[in-house]
Design a protein around this motif. Sequence first.
Motif, PDB file in Angstrom:
ATOM      1  N   ALA A  57     -34.688  21.633  40.340  1.00 42.31           N
ATOM      2  CA  ALA A  57     -35.341  22.694  39.581  1.00 42.31           C
ATOM      3  C   ALA A  57     -34.331  23.832  39.426  1.00 42.31           C
ATOM      4  O   ALA A  57     -33.922  24.432  40.428  1.00 42.31           O
ATOM      5  CB  ALA A  57     -36.588  23.188  40.304  1.00 42.31           C
ATOM      6  N   PRO A  58     -33.895  24.127  38.205  1.00 44.15           N
ATOM      7  CA  PRO A  58     -32.872  25.156  37.991  1.00 44.15           C
ATOM      8  C   PRO A  58     -33.247  26.502  38.603  1.00 44.15           C
ATOM      9  O   PRO A  58     -34.359  26.980  38.450  1.00 44.15           O
ATOM     10  CB  PRO A  58     -32.795  25.269  36.466  1.00 44.15           C
ATOM     11  N   GLY A  59     -32.287  27.073  39.316  1.00 45.80           N
ATOM     12  CA  GLY A  59     -32.485  28.388  39.907  1.00 45.80           C
ATOM     13  C   GLY A  59     -33.337  28.386  41.159  1.00 45.80           C
ATOM     14  O   GLY A  59     -33.516  29.426  41.777  1.00 45.80           O
ATOM     15  N   MET A  60     -33.843  27.219  41.531  1.00 39.55           N
ATOM     16  CA  MET A  60     -34.686  27.158  42.732  1.00 39.55           C
ATOM     17  C   MET A  60     -34.110  26.175  43.745  1.00 39.55           C
ATOM     18  O   MET A  60     -33.546  26.573  44.736  1.00 39.55           O
ATOM     19  CB  MET A  60     -36.114  26.777  42.357  1.00 39.55           C
ATOM     20  N   ARG A  61     -34.273  24.907  43.452  1.00 39.69           N
ATOM     21  CA  ARG A  61     -33.792  23.874  44.364  1.00 39.69           C
ATOM     22  C   ARG A  61     -33.107  22.804  43.531  1.00 39.69           C
ATOM     23  O   ARG A  61     -33.749  22.134  42.728  1.00 39.69           O
ATOM     24  CB  ARG A  61     -34.960  23.279  45.143  1.00 39.69           C
ATOM     25  N   GLU A  62     -31.801  22.666  43.744  1.00 32.11           N
ATOM     26  CA  GLU A  62     -31.064  21.673  42.980  1.00 32.11           C
ATOM     27  C   GLU A  62     -29.910  21.121  43.796  1.00 32.11           C
ATOM     28  O   GLU A  62     -29.383  21.797  44.675  1.00 32.11           O
ATOM     29  CB  GLU A  62     -30.542  22.254  41.670  1.00 32.11           C
ATOM     30  N   LEU A  63     -29.558  19.897  43.501  1.00 32.68           N
ATOM     31  CA  LEU A  63     -28.386  19.268  44.093  1.00 32.68           C
ATOM     32  C   LEU A  63     -27.375  19.060  42.973  1.00 32.68           C
ATOM     33  O   LEU A  63     -27.768  18.854  41.821  1.00 32.68           O
ATOM     34  CB  LEU A  63     -28.765  17.930  44.728  1.00 32.68           C
ATOM     35  N   VAL A  64     -26.090  19.109  43.308  1.00 36.80           N
ATOM     36  CA  VAL A  64     -25.052  18.964  42.288  1.00 36.80           C
ATOM     37  C   VAL A  64     -24.080  17.864  42.668  1.00 36.80           C
ATOM     38  O   VAL A  64     -23.853  17.587  43.852  1.00 36.80           O
ATOM     39  CB  VAL A  64     -24.294  20.290  42.048  1.00 36.80           C
ATOM     40  N   PHE A  65     -23.508  17.241  41.632  1.00 39.22           N
ATOM     41  CA  PHE A  65     -22.512  16.193  41.799  1.00 39.22           C
ATOM     42  C   PHE A  65     -21.414  16.431  40.773  1.00 39.22           C
ATOM     43  O   PHE A  65     -21.659  16.285  39.573  1.00 39.22           O
ATOM     44  CB  PHE A  65     -23.159  14.816  41.591  1.00 39.22           C
ATOM     45  N   PRO A  66     -20.205  16.828  41.215  1.00 34.32           N
ATOM     46  CA  PRO A  66     -19.125  17.047  40.243  1.00 34.32           C
ATOM     47  C   PRO A  66     -18.685  15.716  39.644  1.00 34.32           C
ATOM     48  O   PRO A  66     -18.509  14.731  40.349  1.00 34.32           O
ATOM     49  CB  PRO A  66     -18.009  17.680  41.063  1.00 34.32           C
ATOM     50  N   VAL A  67     -18.529  15.705  38.327  1.00 32.29           N
ATOM     51  CA  VAL A  67     -18.131  14.505  37.606  1.00 32.29           C
ATOM     52  C   VAL A  67     -16.643  14.642  37.307  1.00 32.29           C
ATOM     53  O   VAL A  67     -16.257  15.325  36.361  1.00 32.29           O
ATOM     54  CB  VAL A  67     -18.943  14.354  36.302  1.00 32.29           C
ATOM     55  N   LEU A  68     -15.827  14.005  38.116  1.00 32.46           N
ATOM     56  CA  LEU A  68     -14.383  14.101  37.944  1.00 32.46           C
ATOM     57  C   LEU A  68     -13.915  13.024  36.970  1.00 32.46           C
ATOM     58  O   LEU A  68     -14.255  11.857  37.129  1.00 32.46           O
ATOM     59  CB  LEU A  68     -13.678  13.959  39.294  1.00 32.46           C
ATOM     60  N   PRO A  69     -13.133  13.408  35.967  1.00 29.76           N
ATOM     61  CA  PRO A  69     -12.725  12.454  34.935  1.00 29.76           C
ATOM     62  C   PRO A  69     -11.928  11.273  35.476  1.00 29.76           C
ATOM     63  O   PRO A  69     -12.005  10.183  34.950  1.00 29.76           O
ATOM     64  CB  PRO A  69     -11.873  13.279  33.971  1.00 29.76           C
ATOM     65  N   GLU A  70     -11.183  11.486  36.561  1.00 28.70           N
ATOM     66  CA  GLU A  70     -10.364  10.401  37.094  1.00 28.70           C
ATOM     67  C   GLU A  70     -11.161   9.404  37.931  1.00 28.70           C
ATOM     68  O   GLU A  70     -10.659   8.349  38.281  1.00 28.70           O
ATOM     69  CB  GLU A  70      -9.182  10.965  37.904  1.00 28.70           C
ATOM     70  N   GLU A  71     -12.405   9.716  38.265  1.00 25.17           N
ATOM     71  CA  GLU A  71     -13.240   8.806  39.040  1.00 25.17           C
ATOM     72  C   GLU A  71     -14.141   8.018  38.100  1.00 25.17           C
ATOM     73  O   GLU A  71     -15.004   8.584  37.438  1.00 25.17           O
ATOM     74  CB  GLU A  71     -14.103   9.583  40.036  1.00 25.17           C
ATOM     75  N   ALA A  72     -13.944   6.729  38.069  1.00 22.83           N
ATOM     76  CA  ALA A  72     -14.770   5.863  37.224  1.00 22.83           C
ATOM     77  C   ALA A  72     -16.078   5.563  37.950  1.00 22.83           C
ATOM     78  O   ALA A  72     -16.079   5.048  39.061  1.00 22.83           O
ATOM     79  CB  ALA A  72     -14.029   4.572  36.914  1.00 22.83           C
ATOM     80  N   VAL A  73     -17.177   5.931  37.328  1.00 26.89           N
ATOM     81  CA  VAL A  73     -18.504   5.657  37.882  1.00 26.89           C
ATOM     82  C   VAL A  73     -19.223   4.767  36.883  1.00 26.89           C
ATOM     83  O   VAL A  73     -19.479   5.183  35.756  1.00 26.89           O
ATOM     84  CB  VAL A  73     -19.295   6.968  38.112  1.00 26.89           C
ATOM     85  N   ASP A  74     -19.535   3.528  37.291  1.00 26.95           N
ATOM     86  CA  ASP A  74     -20.254   2.646  36.375  1.00 26.95           C
ATOM     87  C   ASP A  74     -21.735   3.010  36.382  1.00 26.95           C
ATOM     88  O   ASP A  74     -22.199   3.833  37.176  1.00 26.95           O
ATOM     89  CB  ASP A  74     -20.024   1.179  36.711  1.00 26.95           C
ATOM     90  N   ASP A  75     -22.500   2.405  35.477  1.00 25.40           N
ATOM     91  CA  ASP A  75     -23.907   2.769  35.321  1.00 25.40           C
ATOM     92  C   ASP A  75     -24.728   2.525  36.586  1.00 25.40           C
ATOM     93  O   ASP A  75     -25.595   3.320  36.933  1.00 25.40           O
ATOM     94  CB  ASP A  75     -24.527   2.009  34.149  1.00 25.40           C
ATOM     95  N   ALA A  76     -24.451   1.423  37.297  1.00 29.13           N
ATOM     96  CA  ALA A  76     -25.215   1.104  38.508  1.00 29.13           C
ATOM     97  C   ALA A  76     -24.949   2.129  39.612  1.00 29.13           C
ATOM     98  O   ALA A  76     -25.882   2.620  40.260  1.00 29.13           O
ATOM     99  CB  ALA A  76     -24.887  -0.300  38.991  1.00 29.13           C
ATOM    100  N   LEU A  77     -23.687   2.471  39.816  1.00 30.23           N
ATOM    101  CA  LEU A  77     -23.355   3.476  40.826  1.00 30.23           C
ATOM    102  C   LEU A  77     -23.914   4.829  40.424  1.00 30.23           C
ATOM    103  O   LEU A  77     -24.454   5.569  41.248  1.00 30.23           O
ATOM    104  CB  LEU A  77     -21.839   3.554  41.026  1.00 30.23           C
ATOM    105  N   GLY A  78     -23.819   5.158  39.133  1.00 23.24           N
ATOM    106  CA  GLY A  78     -24.392   6.406  38.642  1.00 23.24           C
ATOM    107  C   GLY A  78     -25.893   6.465  38.873  1.00 23.24           C
ATOM    108  O   GLY A  78     -26.433   7.505  39.264  1.00 23.24           O
ATOM    109  N   ALA A  79     -26.575   5.343  38.646  1.00 22.07           N
ATOM    110  CA  ALA A  79     -28.029   5.296  38.885  1.00 22.07           C
ATOM    111  C   ALA A  79     -28.337   5.513  40.360  1.00 22.07           C
ATOM    112  O   ALA A  79     -29.308   6.194  40.707  1.00 22.07           O
ATOM    113  CB  ALA A  79     -28.601   3.967  38.409  1.00 22.07           C
ATOM    114  N   ASP A  80     -27.513   4.964  41.243  1.00 22.78           N
ATOM    115  CA  ASP A  80     -27.699   5.176  42.682  1.00 22.78           C
ATOM    116  C   ASP A  80     -27.506   6.653  43.040  1.00 22.78           C
ATOM    117  O   ASP A  80     -28.247   7.209  43.854  1.00 22.78           O
ATOM    118  CB  ASP A  80     -26.735   4.314  43.496  1.00 22.78           C
TER     119      ASP A  80
END
Length: 156
Positions: A57-80
Amino acid sequence: MPQRTSRPPGQRPAEGAAQGLSEPLDRGLARMLRQAVLTHATSERRRKHPAVLHVGAPGMRELVFPVLPEEAVDDALGADVVAAMRHRTGLDRPLVWLTRTGDLTLQDVDARWLRSARQAYAEAGLPLVFVVANRHGWFDPRSGLRREWRRLRPRS
């Protein structure tokens, strides 16, 4: 006052658009999406920065994950990643938003994380609210719905 446009002229909604946001937006949801943009605009001072995935919830409770261009994240890992973040927020219906630099047009990073979020939320049986935000507004890549502000300020 936001500049309201439902979709730029000539731009067609992305596939699966029926599941995206549509007018009229729920007032509470509109406030939360505005808060996501405002928080990004006031907290990120760098002109260029990596994309960041947010769940909660923006401004209240949120978790963040930096998306680094050099790290390849496939759809399955992204879904996890999205599923774990959704679960850890402890919220019934957390939002998913991606903050990044650039225009509010569909980019590869948006499409990748949208696929992952759709998969994670489908597996959980939950409706998905997914938007991409920059310093000036947000847009839903599924429906094309957007809000943009020239100068966004905190409300008193």
